[in-house]
Design a protein around this motif. Structure first.
Motif, PDB file in Angstrom:
ATOM      1  N   VAL A  72       0.876  -1.166   0.000  1.00  0.00           N
ATOM      2  CA  VAL A  72       0.000   0.000   0.000  1.00  0.00           C
ATOM      3  C   VAL A  72       0.915   1.218   0.000  1.00  0.00           C
ATOM      4  CG1 VAL A  72      -1.753   1.289   1.285  1.00  0.00           C
ATOM      5  CG2 VAL A  72      -1.818  -1.227   1.268  1.00  0.00           C
ATOM      6  N   ILE A  73       0.715   2.101  -0.986  1.00  0.00           N
ATOM      7  CA  ILE A  73       1.558   3.284  -1.120  1.00  0.00           C
ATOM      8  C   ILE A  73       0.683   4.520  -0.973  1.00  0.00           C
ATOM      9  CG2 ILE A  73       3.155   4.561  -2.608  1.00  0.00           C
ATOM     10  CD1 ILE A  73       3.627   1.890  -4.122  1.00  0.00           C
ATOM     11  N   SER A  74       1.090   5.405  -0.067  1.00  0.00           N
ATOM     12  CA  SER A  74       0.413   6.681   0.118  1.00  0.00           C
ATOM     13  C   SER A  74       1.227   7.753  -0.583  1.00  0.00           C
ATOM     14  CB  SER A  74       0.296   7.003   1.610  1.00  0.00           C
ATOM     15  OG  SER A  74      -0.202   8.304   1.795  1.00  0.00           O
ATOM     16  N   LEU A  75       0.586   8.434  -1.532  1.00  0.00           N
ATOM     17  CA  LEU A  75       1.251   9.503  -2.267  1.00  0.00           C
ATOM     18  C   LEU A  75       0.860  10.850  -1.695  1.00  0.00           C
ATOM     19  CD1 LEU A  75       0.613   8.485  -5.993  1.00  0.00           C
ATOM     20  CD2 LEU A  75       2.384   7.681  -4.456  1.00  0.00           C
ATOM     21  N   GLY A  76       1.757  11.810  -1.788  1.00  0.00           N
ATOM     22  CA  GLY A  76       1.405  13.177  -1.442  1.00  0.00           C
ATOM     23  C   GLY A  76       0.319  13.667  -2.387  1.00  0.00           C
ATOM     24  N   GLY A  77      -0.482  14.614  -1.937  1.00  0.00           N
ATOM     25  CA  GLY A  77      -1.630  15.080  -2.705  1.00  0.00           C
ATOM     26  C   GLY A  77      -1.305  15.627  -4.079  1.00  0.00           C
ATOM     27  N   THR A  93      -3.508  -0.273  -8.708  1.00  0.00           N
ATOM     28  CA  THR A  93      -4.878   0.024  -8.317  1.00  0.00           C
ATOM     29  C   THR A  93      -4.833   1.330  -7.545  1.00  0.00           C
ATOM     30  OG1 THR A  93      -5.428  -2.320  -8.163  1.00  0.00           O
ATOM     31  CG2 THR A  93      -6.884  -0.777  -7.023  1.00  0.00           C
ATOM     32  N   VAL A  94      -5.519   2.331  -8.055  1.00  0.00           N
ATOM     33  CA  VAL A  94      -5.472   3.676  -7.488  1.00  0.00           C
ATOM     34  C   VAL A  94      -6.777   3.961  -6.760  1.00  0.00           C
ATOM     35  CG1 VAL A  94      -5.237   6.139  -8.005  1.00  0.00           C
ATOM     36  CG2 VAL A  94      -3.916   4.449  -9.311  1.00  0.00           C
ATOM     37  N   VAL A  95      -6.644   4.458  -5.539  1.00  0.00           N
ATOM     38  CA  VAL A  95      -7.804   4.811  -4.722  1.00  0.00           C
ATOM     39  C   VAL A  95      -7.783   6.311  -4.476  1.00  0.00           C
ATOM     40  CG1 VAL A  95      -8.971   4.484  -2.508  1.00  0.00           C
ATOM     41  CG2 VAL A  95      -7.779   2.554  -3.589  1.00  0.00           C
ATOM     42  N   TYR A  96      -8.884   6.954  -4.775  1.00  0.00           N
ATOM     43  CA  TYR A  96      -9.058   8.386  -4.514  1.00  0.00           C
ATOM     44  C   TYR A  96      -9.862   8.513  -3.229  1.00  0.00           C
ATOM     45  CZ  TYR A  96     -11.562  12.893  -5.088  1.00  0.00           C
ATOM     46  OH  TYR A  96     -12.137  14.120  -4.899  1.00  0.00           O
ATOM     47  N   LEU A  97      -9.290   9.181  -2.228  1.00  0.00           N
ATOM     48  CA  LEU A  97      -9.984   9.441  -0.975  1.00  0.00           C
ATOM     49  C   LEU A  97     -10.724  10.766  -1.135  1.00  0.00           C
ATOM     50  CD1 LEU A  97      -7.278   8.386   1.630  1.00  0.00           C
ATOM     51  CD2 LEU A  97      -9.020   6.990   0.506  1.00  0.00           C
ATOM     52  N   GLU A  98     -12.014  10.663  -1.329  1.00  0.00           N
ATOM     53  CA  GLU A  98     -12.847  11.824  -1.637  1.00  0.00           C
ATOM     54  C   GLU A  98     -13.274  12.537  -0.363  1.00  0.00           C
ATOM     55  OE1 GLU A  98     -16.493  12.408  -4.660  1.00  0.00           O
ATOM     56  OE2 GLU A  98     -16.843  10.928  -3.083  1.00  0.00           O
ATOM     57  N   CYS A  99     -13.181  13.862  -0.393  1.00  0.00           N
ATOM     58  CA  CYS A  99     -13.540  14.652   0.775  1.00  0.00           C
ATOM     59  C   CYS A  99     -14.055  16.010   0.327  1.00  0.00           C
ATOM     60  CB  CYS A  99     -12.341  14.822   1.687  1.00  0.00           C
ATOM     61  SG  CYS A  99     -11.065  15.827   0.919  1.00  0.00           S
ATOM     62  N   ASP A 100     -14.267  16.878   1.292  1.00  0.00           N
ATOM     63  CA  ASP A 100     -14.649  18.250   0.998  1.00  0.00           C
ATOM     64  C   ASP A 100     -13.938  19.161   1.998  1.00  0.00           C
ATOM     65  OD1 ASP A 100     -16.034  17.933   3.400  1.00  0.00           O
ATOM     66  OD2 ASP A 100     -17.966  17.730   2.426  1.00  0.00           O
ATOM     67  N   ALA A 101     -14.119  20.451   1.831  1.00  0.00           N
ATOM     68  CA  ALA A 101     -13.429  21.420   2.689  1.00  0.00           C
ATOM     69  C   ALA A 101     -13.795  21.243   4.159  1.00  0.00           C
ATOM     70  CB  ALA A 101     -13.741  22.843   2.223  1.00  0.00           C
ATOM     71  N   ASP A 102     -15.057  20.949   4.452  1.00  0.00           N
ATOM     72  CA  ASP A 102     -15.456  20.755   5.849  1.00  0.00           C
ATOM     73  C   ASP A 102     -14.706  19.596   6.495  1.00  0.00           C
ATOM     74  OD1 ASP A 102     -17.224  22.874   5.707  1.00  0.00           O
ATOM     75  OD2 ASP A 102     -18.951  21.595   5.246  1.00  0.00           O
ATOM     76  N   THR A 103     -14.460  18.552   5.715  1.00  0.00           N
ATOM     77  CA  THR A 103     -13.771  17.371   6.236  1.00  0.00           C
ATOM     78  C   THR A 103     -12.341  17.688   6.649  1.00  0.00           C
ATOM     79  OG1 THR A 103     -15.082  15.989   4.748  1.00  0.00           O
ATOM     80  CG2 THR A 103     -13.115  14.986   5.694  1.00  0.00           C
ATOM     81  N   VAL A 104     -11.654  18.502   5.888  1.00  0.00           N
ATOM     82  CA  VAL A 104     -10.233  18.738   6.121  1.00  0.00           C
ATOM     83  C   VAL A 104      -9.915  20.007   6.902  1.00  0.00           C
ATOM     84  CG1 VAL A 104      -9.581  17.433   4.059  1.00  0.00           C
ATOM     85  CG2 VAL A 104      -9.845  19.909   3.917  1.00  0.00           C
ATOM     86  N   SER A 105     -10.873  20.881   7.093  1.00  0.00           N
ATOM     87  CA  SER A 105     -10.576  22.195   7.686  1.00  0.00           C
ATOM     88  C   SER A 105      -9.951  22.087   9.072  1.00  0.00           C
ATOM     89  CB  SER A 105     -11.818  23.079   7.722  1.00  0.00           C
ATOM     90  OG  SER A 105     -12.816  22.496   8.525  1.00  0.00           O
ATOM     91  N   GLU A 106     -10.453  21.205   9.911  1.00  0.00           N
ATOM     92  CA  GLU A 106      -9.891  21.060  11.257  1.00  0.00           C
ATOM     93  C   GLU A 106      -8.468  20.511  11.200  1.00  0.00           C
ATOM     94  OE1 GLU A 106     -10.721  18.321  15.118  1.00  0.00           O
ATOM     95  OE2 GLU A 106     -12.489  19.295  14.254  1.00  0.00           O
ATOM     96  N   ARG A 138      -9.889  10.936 -12.572  1.00  0.00           N
ATOM     97  CA  ARG A 138      -9.490  10.240 -13.808  1.00  0.00           C
ATOM     98  C   ARG A 138      -8.615   9.025 -13.517  1.00  0.00           C
ATOM     99  NH1 ARG A 138      -4.962  10.999 -16.643  1.00  0.00           N
ATOM    100  NH2 ARG A 138      -4.586  13.070 -15.805  1.00  0.00           N
ATOM    101  N   LEU A 139      -7.729   9.131 -12.554  1.00  0.00           N
ATOM    102  CA  LEU A 139      -6.788   8.047 -12.262  1.00  0.00           C
ATOM    103  C   LEU A 139      -7.380   6.946 -11.388  1.00  0.00           C
ATOM    104  CD1 LEU A 139      -3.555  10.126 -11.526  1.00  0.00           C
ATOM    105  CD2 LEU A 139      -4.107   8.854 -13.616  1.00  0.00           C
ATOM    106  N   ALA A 140      -8.447   7.240 -10.678  1.00  0.00           N
ATOM    107  CA  ALA A 140      -8.963   6.323  -9.656  1.00  0.00           C
ATOM    108  C   ALA A 140      -9.651   5.096 -10.229  1.00  0.00           C
ATOM    109  CB  ALA A 140      -9.937   7.063  -8.748  1.00  0.00           C
ATOM    110  N   ASP A 141      -9.309   3.940  -9.643  1.00  0.00           N
ATOM    111  CA  ASP A 141     -10.050   2.713  -9.877  1.00  0.00           C
ATOM    112  C   ASP A 141     -11.185   2.606  -8.867  1.00  0.00           C
ATOM    113  OD1 ASP A 141      -8.339   1.401 -11.955  1.00  0.00           O
ATOM    114  OD2 ASP A 141      -6.849   1.603 -10.367  1.00  0.00           O
ATOM    115  N   LEU A 142     -10.937   3.158  -7.686  1.00  0.00           N
ATOM    116  CA  LEU A 142     -11.926   3.187  -6.602  1.00  0.00           C
ATOM    117  C   LEU A 142     -11.943   4.581  -5.999  1.00  0.00           C
ATOM    118  CD1 LEU A 142     -11.070  -0.073  -4.610  1.00  0.00           C
ATOM    119  CD2 LEU A 142     -13.149   0.349  -5.931  1.00  0.00           C
TER     120      LEU A 142
END
Length: 184
Positions: A72-77, A93-106, A138-142
Motif C-alpha cells: 500500500v503506497i500513500s502519495l502526497g496530494g 490500483t489507485v484509490v481516490y480518498l474523496e472529501c470536501d473542505a469541511d472534512t479537512v478544515s480542522e 481520472r486516475l482512480a479505480d476506486l
C-alpha cells in the motif's frame, strides 16, 4: 491534502498484512522536512524528489507483489500532477480518498507545516483541490468517501471494495466507466 491518506493507508496495510510506504515520509527521511525543501530548494525540487520516491515505491512494490506480498503506497496530494507518475500509476490500483473542505478544515488548522497552504490555508486548499480533483477522479479505480467513519471503518470499507474490484471482470480495465465509488 489532509484527507487521511497516511492513516487509512497504514491501517489498510495492517489489515492486509501488506507493506506500507508513505512517499512523503520517504522524501523527508532522505532530504529533510518538506517545509525546508520548499524553503531552500523550491517546489519544483520537491516535486522531483517526490516523483523519484513514487517511482521507487512502485518499482519495489512490483518486485514484492510477484512474491505474493501486496504494498500500500500513500502519495502526497500533488504527486499525481506529474505525468511520469500518472504513467506509473496505470499499472496500480489507485484509490481516490474523496472529501470536501469541511472534512479537512480542522486537520489543516492543526497542521500549519504545509508550505502550499501558507496564508489563507482553506482558500489555498480549495484552489489546489479544484486543480487536482479531475486528475484524482481520472486516475482512480476506486473512490472512497472519507467524510465520515473512523480510520478503521474506512480501511475496512476499502478492503472490501478492493476485494470486490479484484473479483470483478472489469478489474483489468482501466477506464472511467470502471471506476467504482465505495458506498458507506
Amino acid at each position: 491534502m489532509a484527507v487521511g491518506k497516511s492513516a487509512i493507508g497504514q491501517q489498510l496495510a495492517q489489515q492486509l498484512g501488506a507493506r506500507f510506504v508513505d512517499t512523503d515520509v520517504e522524501v523527508v527521511a532522505q532530504h529533510g522536512t518538506i517545509a525546508d525543501i520548499f524553503a531552500c530548494r523550491g517546489e519544483n525540487a520537491f516535486r522531483e524528489l517526490e516523483a523519484r520516491a513514487v517511482a521507487k515505491a512502485i518499482e519495489e512494490a512490483a518486485g514484492t507483489n510477484t512474491a505474493g506480498t501486496n504494498t500500500v503506497i500513500s502519495l502526497g496530494g500533488g504527486a499525481v500532477l506529474d505525468s511520469g507518475t500518472q504513467q506509473l500509476l496505470a499499472s496500480c490500483t489507485v484509490v481516490y480518498l474523496e472529501c470536501d473542505a469541511d472534512t479537512v478544515s480542522e486537520r489543516i488548522a492543526r497542521n500549519s507545516g504545509r508550505p502550499l497552504l501558507a496564508g489563507d490555508a482553506m482558500e489555498r486548499w480549495r484552489t489546489l483541490f479544484a486543480t487536482r480533483q479531475p486528475v484524482y477522479e481520472r486516475l482512480a479505480d476506486l473512490t472512497l468517501d472519507v467524510r465520515s467513519g473512523s480510520v478503521q471503518e474506512l480501511a475496512r470499507r476499502l478492503e472490501d471494495a478492493l476485494e470486490q474490484l479484484a473479483a470483478a471482470p472489469t478489474a483489468a480495465t482501466r477506464t472511467p466507466a470502471a471506476t467504482r465509488k465505495v458506498e458507506k
